[in-house]
Structure formats: structure tokens, C-alpha cells
Design a protein around this motif. Structure first.
Motif, short mmCIF file in Angstrom:
data_model
loop_
_atom_site.label_atom_id
_atom_site.label_comp_id
_atom_site.label_asym_id
_atom_site.label_seq_id
_atom_site.Cartn_x
_atom_site.Cartn_y
_atom_site.Cartn_z
N THR A 1 -5.92 7.16 8.98
CA THR A 1 -5.56 5.76 8.74
C THR A 1 -4.73 5.20 9.88
O THR A 1 -4.90 4.05 10.30
CB THR A 1 -4.75 5.65 7.44
OG1 THR A 1 -5.31 6.54 6.49
CG2 THR A 1 -4.79 4.24 6.90
N ARG B 1 2.08 6.86 -6.67
CA ARG B 1 1.11 7.86 -7.11
C ARG B 1 1.68 9.26 -6.99
O ARG B 1 1.29 10.17 -7.70
CB ARG B 1 -0.16 7.77 -6.25
CG ARG B 1 -0.89 6.47 -6.37
CD ARG B 1 -2.04 6.59 -7.36
NE ARG B 1 -2.48 5.26 -7.77
CZ ARG B 1 -3.32 4.53 -7.09
NH1 ARG B 1 -3.83 4.98 -5.97
NH2 ARG B 1 -3.67 3.35 -7.51
N ARG B 2 2.59 9.42 -6.02
CA ARG B 2 3.20 10.75 -5.84
C ARG B 2 4.69 10.63 -6.10
O ARG B 2 5.51 10.70 -5.20
CB ARG B 2 2.94 11.26 -4.43
CG ARG B 2 1.47 11.39 -4.09
CD ARG B 2 1.32 12.25 -2.88
NE ARG B 2 1.98 13.54 -3.04
CZ ARG B 2 2.16 14.40 -2.03
NH1 ARG B 2 1.74 14.10 -0.84
NH2 ARG B 2 2.73 15.57 -2.26
N SER C 1 1.01 11.61 6.66
CA SER C 1 -0.21 11.64 5.85
C SER C 1 -1.24 10.65 6.39
O SER C 1 -2.44 10.94 6.40
CB SER C 1 0.12 11.34 4.39
OG SER C 1 0.74 10.09 4.30
N ASP C 2 -0.76 9.50 6.87
CA ASP C 2 -1.69 8.54 7.48
C ASP C 2 -2.28 9.09 8.78
O ASP C 2 -3.41 8.76 9.15
CB ASP C 2 -0.95 7.23 7.80
CG ASP C 2 -0.74 6.42 6.55
OD1 ASP C 2 -1.34 6.77 5.51
OD2 ASP C 2 0.03 5.45 6.59
N ARG D 1 0.83 -1.21 0.00
CA ARG D 1 0.00 0.00 0.00
C ARG D 1 0.86 1.26 0.00
O ARG D 1 0.63 2.19 -0.78
CB ARG D 1 -0.89 -0.02 1.24
CG ARG D 1 -1.64 1.25 1.48
CD ARG D 1 -2.46 1.15 2.75
NE ARG D 1 -2.91 2.47 3.15
CZ ARG D 1 -2.17 3.34 3.83
NH1 ARG D 1 -0.93 3.03 4.15
NH2 ARG D 1 -2.66 4.51 4.16
N ASP D 2 1.89 1.26 0.88
CA ASP D 2 2.74 2.44 0.93
C ASP D 2 3.51 2.65 -0.36
O ASP D 2 3.72 3.79 -0.79
CB ASP D 2 3.72 2.33 2.11
CG ASP D 2 3.09 2.78 3.41
OD1 ASP D 2 1.84 2.79 3.45
OD2 ASP D 2 3.81 3.13 4.36
N ASP E 1 -5.16 11.74 7.76
CA ASP E 1 -6.46 11.23 7.29
C ASP E 1 -7.03 10.12 8.17
O ASP E 1 -8.04 9.51 7.82
CB ASP E 1 -6.36 10.78 5.82
CG ASP E 1 -5.44 9.59 5.63
OD1 ASP E 1 -5.08 8.97 6.64
OD2 ASP E 1 -5.09 9.28 4.48
N LYS F 1 5.87 -0.56 7.11
CA LYS F 1 6.01 0.83 6.65
C LYS F 1 7.48 1.21 6.50
O LYS F 1 7.86 1.91 5.56
CB LYS F 1 5.31 1.79 7.62
CG LYS F 1 3.80 1.74 7.52
CD LYS F 1 3.15 2.78 8.39
CE LYS F 1 3.04 4.13 7.73
NZ LYS F 1 2.15 4.15 6.57
N ARG G 1 7.31 12.08 6.14
CA ARG G 1 6.16 11.54 5.40
C ARG G 1 5.79 10.13 5.84
O ARG G 1 4.75 9.62 5.46
CB ARG G 1 6.49 11.53 3.90
CG ARG G 1 6.35 12.86 3.25
CD ARG G 1 6.22 12.71 1.75
NE ARG G 1 7.38 12.06 1.18
CZ ARG G 1 8.51 12.69 0.87
NH1 ARG G 1 8.59 13.97 1.07
NH2 ARG G 1 9.52 12.05 0.35
N LEU H 1 1.09 4.15 -2.82
CA LEU H 1 0.90 5.57 -2.53
C LEU H 1 2.11 6.38 -2.98
O LEU H 1 1.97 7.48 -3.52
CB LEU H 1 0.69 5.78 -1.03
CG LEU H 1 -0.68 5.39 -0.50
CD1 LEU H 1 -0.69 5.47 1.02
CD2 LEU H 1 -1.75 6.29 -1.08
#
Lengths: 246, 219
Positions: free
Chosen positions: B77, B15-16, B71-72, B8-9, B75, B95, B67, B12
Motif C-alpha cells: 500500500t 480491527r486490531r 504493515s502498509d 482508514r488507519d 502489503d 497517518k 507499526r 485498521l
């Protein structure tokens, strides 16, 4: 006679106990310091190798000992605060940090003053010096982390984590002169061997260490009292105290 | 679950992509600035190379620590992760692994190229890469502790460097020391073994410490 130790784990009763102990330790600090400095400057003989400059050990060695020892004590109190959720032990840990940082700085500074005539340089990147510098950074990190967190309980716990993680550095400093054979001389005093220095020098150094101990305890108690007042300002006993003084 | 978190990380991060590239470019630029600052004399650059590459790797890896959890955290998470029945240490390990794959591995791959810029001989390049391969995961794992402790604090970025850099120093000493030892003909085995020991110790201890720190920061 059984003493109820837990009574003094309450900030309120510790505040008054500390108030009674501070004068004792302050007087002891001044007395031991006077005796230690007298022996150091007037009684102890001149060193045959290092001349008069060696006399800085009377403050350098006790400061270096205190810097390491206070870190361990701070980590222990912080750890107790973390494990048992006792407020007072965390406050004591917070109170120890500035004194520990002061002694670390003093050890580095006097070391530099001593290094210039002995080694011909203010600073070398030797294992002992570097690890002592890291210790200073650890103290500063602990204090700034606590200062950055507004909630005191969270600050205590976060500080305790970093103090406990950083404790790995203390054995590195302690054994650095054994593990790395660099410029810094080996330990002058050890528990297992007979001392390699003149008795008067050793006496002076030990008395100065006791003086540093007494000073550290007195200052830490004063700072703990201030922290207690600050954190307990909403309680009735602090209100009464202020009313009584007014 | 451990691999899910890593996956997942990574997703993410992909994506960035700019975040990932920033770290890598920072590393390349810092290393490339040194010859401009101290002069292009090859013999000096050769002796400087291990230290410069390692310090740049330390700074680059620290740059992205903020980071790791923030971010988690923002939001929500992270809160779910803390509350989930899964072992939080294991999640943290996942992570940290993702952080290393995103920031550490590119540095390791890039290091030989930068070493050539500094005129390092072949076997030194090999040792440099090996030392970074062993050392950069330690940086991610130790960094996670600092990132967890400073979660949501103002000025957390500066604070993280103050907390984490002293703990990075042993890795730096033995990482750069490995290259120097091999260049001096002493063999890098001892230094690399110590780095390996750091790696094992931090795999065991750091996720647990980070999990505790996260719980402190989240309560």
C-alpha cells in the motif's frame, strides 16, 4: 589559473589527493599538539581561582568545539550528498561521524574530570551537559542507522536525513549557557568581546584547537580513503592499485 | 484525502484492537511500577509524577512507531501512496494524526487517573493533561521520521529508539517542566507555549521530512 574543483569530486582522484594531504596534516597535528601542550603545561600560569586543575581546558574546550563543528560539517556534507547526489560528499560525512563522536565523548569525559574538583560532582543535569550528551546519541544514531542499511546509497541518504534533523541540537548546545543559567560557566572566548583569560592561556587553547583540527582532518581523510576503496572495489582503478601494490 | 487516510488507519487500528490496548496498558503498567520500585512515600511520588508520566508516555508512543508504516510497506500500500499524485507529506500527516488518535489520545485521557495515583493536586493534573495534549502529537510527528528511516531494516525497533529518543528530549523537558513549574507556583504558561511552538514546527516540518525519508527507504 583556474582549478578544476570538480576533478576532485571523483572518488578516484580524491583518493590520490587525500593520500598526498594526509602526511601534511598529520605532521601539523603532531607539531601543534606538542607546542600547545608545552604552553598548556609549562608556560601558562596557574589560575588564581581554579589552581592547576583548569589546565584540562586545553583539551576540553577544543574537543567541545570540534564536537559541535564536526556535526555541522557532517550534516552539510550529508546534505550536499542528498541534494546533488554526489557520492564523495556522503562518504566524507560517513567518515566524519566516528571522529565527531570521539570528540564528543572526550569533551564529556574531560568535563567530568574537571567537574569533580570544581563542582564536587562528576555529572550534573545541566543544560550544556545534557545537550552535549544528546549530541553523542545523535552521532551514535547516525552511525548505527548507516550500519543497519546494506545498500550504501540508501544508507547515505537515510543518514543524511537524521543528520540534518539532528542539527537543531547544535545551536541548543551553543546557546545553552546563555539560555539556562545553570552550573556550567559561560563562554570563555567569544568573537565579539575581548577574551576574559590570560593571553598565554588563550594562545595555548587556540594552538590546541588547531592541533585538533589537523588531527581531525588527517583522520577523516584516512577514513574517507578506506571508504572509497571499500565502495569502489569493483572499479578498474582500485584493481590496478592492488595489482601495483602486489 | 488527508482525512481518508486517517479514517482508514483508524479503521485498521480498530480491527486490531489489541495493538491499541497494548500501548495503553504498557503506559499504565510502567507508571504503576514506579511506586513499587521506589516506595510509596507520597511526597516523593508527587515530585516524581510529571517525569514518570512523561517518560512512560514517550516509551509508549515509541512502542507503536514500528507499526506506523510497516504493515502498509509489507502489503504494498505504501508504494501506491508514494506513487500517487497526492502530496505524500499530506498523507504522512494523516497517518501521524491517526497514530496520535490511537496512541496519544488514550494516554492523555488516562494521565489524570494516574496523576491521582501519585497524589497530584487538581491544578497540576490539569497542567499535566494539557502538556500531554500538546506534547504527544509532537511525539507522533517526530516518531514518523524515525519510523520512515528504519522501514524494513532488521533490528529497526531498537534503532528507532536510538534515532528518535534524542529528538524527544526537548518535549520531555518542557512537558514535565510545565507540571513542575505550576507546582512551584511559577505558572506553566511559558512551558506550554514552548510545547505549542514545538507542535507547530513539527506539523510543518516533520511530514515533509518523513515523506523524503519514505522516498529514500522505498527506492
Amino acid at each position: 589559473m583556474a582549478i578544476n574543483w570538480f576533478k576532485y569530486s571523483s572518488p578516484a582522484s580524491f583518493y590520490f589527493l587525500a593520500g598526498k594531504m594526509i602526511p601534511l596534516f598529520s605532521v601539523a597535528a603532531v607539531l601543534f599538539c606538542a607546542v600547545g601542550l608545552y604552553i598548556g603545561f609549562f608556560v601558562a600560569p596557574t589560575d588564581f581561582q581554579q589552581g592547576e586543575a583548569y589546565r584540562i581546558i586545553f583539551i576540553h574546550v577544543p574537543a567541545a568545539w570540534m564536537s559541535m563543528f564536526l556535526y555541522v560539517v557532517m550534516a552539510v556534507w550529508a546534505g550536499i550528498g542528498l541534494a546533488f547526489n554526489t557520492r564523495l560528499s556522503s562518504m566524507v560525512a560517513t567518515a566524519i561521524a566516528p571522529t565527531g563522536a570521539m570528540f564528543t565523548f572526550l569533551a564529556l569525559w574531560t568535563g567530568a574530570l574537571w567537574g569533580k574538583p570544581m563542582w564536587g560532582t562528576w555529572w550534573v543535569w545541566d543544560a550544556r551537559l545534557t545537550s552535549e550528551l544528546i549530541l553523542l546519541f545523535l552521532y551514535i544514531g547516525f552511525m548505527s542507522l548507516q550500519a543497519a542499511i546494506d545498500d550504501p546509497r540508501r544508507a547515505d541518504k537515510a543518514g543524511a536525513m537524521i543528520a540534518l534533523v539532528g542539527v537543531v541540537n547544535v545551536p541548543i548546545i551553543y546557546f545553552s549557557v546563555k539560555w539556562w543559567n545553570t552550573l556550567h560557566q559561560g563562554a570563555s572566548v567569544s568573537l565579539t568581546q575581548s577574551p576574559k583569560m590570560a593571553t598565554t592561556m588563550l594562545t595555548g587553547m587556540l594552538i590546541m584547537s588547531i592541533a585538533c583540527w589537523m588531527y581531525a582532518i588527517a583522520v577523516i581523510l584516512i577514513r574517507t580513503r578506506a571508504i572509497i576503496l571499500e565502495r569502489e572495489r569493483h572499479t578498474s582503478w582500485v584493481g590496478e592499485l592492488q595489482g601495483a601494490e602486489r | 484525502m488527508f482525512f481518508r487516510i486517517t479514517q482508514r488507519d483508524l479503521l485498521l487500528a480498530m480491527r486490531r484492537r489489541s495493538d491499541v490496548l497494548t500501548t495503553l496498558f504498557f503506559f499504565v503498567i510502567v507508571v504503576s511500577l514506579f511506586p513499587l520500585g521506589v516506595g510509596p512515600e507520597m511526597s516523593m511520588l508527587r515530585t516524581m509524577a510529571p517525569g514518570v508520566v512523561w517518560v512512560a508516555a514517550l516509551l509508549a508512543s515509541m512502542l507503536s512507531l514500528g507499526r506506523m508504516f510497516s504493515s502498509d510497506h509489507v502489503d504494498g500500500t505504501l508504494e501506491q501512496m508514494v506513487l500517487s499524485p497526492q502530496s505524500l507529506s499530506l498523507l504522512v500527516l494523516g497517518k501521524a494524526l491517526a497514530h496520535w488518535l490511537v496512541t496519544g489520545v488514550p494516554l492523555v485521557l488516562m494521565a489524570p487517573v494516574l496523576g491521582i495515583q501519585y497524589d497530584l493536586p487538581g491544578d497540576s493534573l490539569l497542567v499535566l493533561t494539557a502538556s500531554l495534549l500538546l506534547g504527544t502529537p509532537v511525539l507522533s510527528l517526530i516518531g514518523a521520521i524515525g519510523a520512515a528511516l528504519t522501514l524494513g531494516l532488521r533490528g529497526g525497533g531498537v534503532l528507532v529508539s536510538l534515532l528518535v529518543l534524542p529528538l524527544y528530549i526537548p518535549v520531555l523537558i518542557f512537558g514535565a517542566g510545565a507540571v513542575e513549574a505550576s507546582a512551584a507556583g511559577l505558572g506553566a504558561a511559558a512551558h506550554l507555549s514552548l510545547l505549542g511552538a514545538f507542535l507547530l514546527a513539527s506539523v510543518v516540518l516533520a511530514p515533509w521530512t518523513t515523506a523524503l525519508s519514505l522516498r529514500i527507504s522505498m527506492e
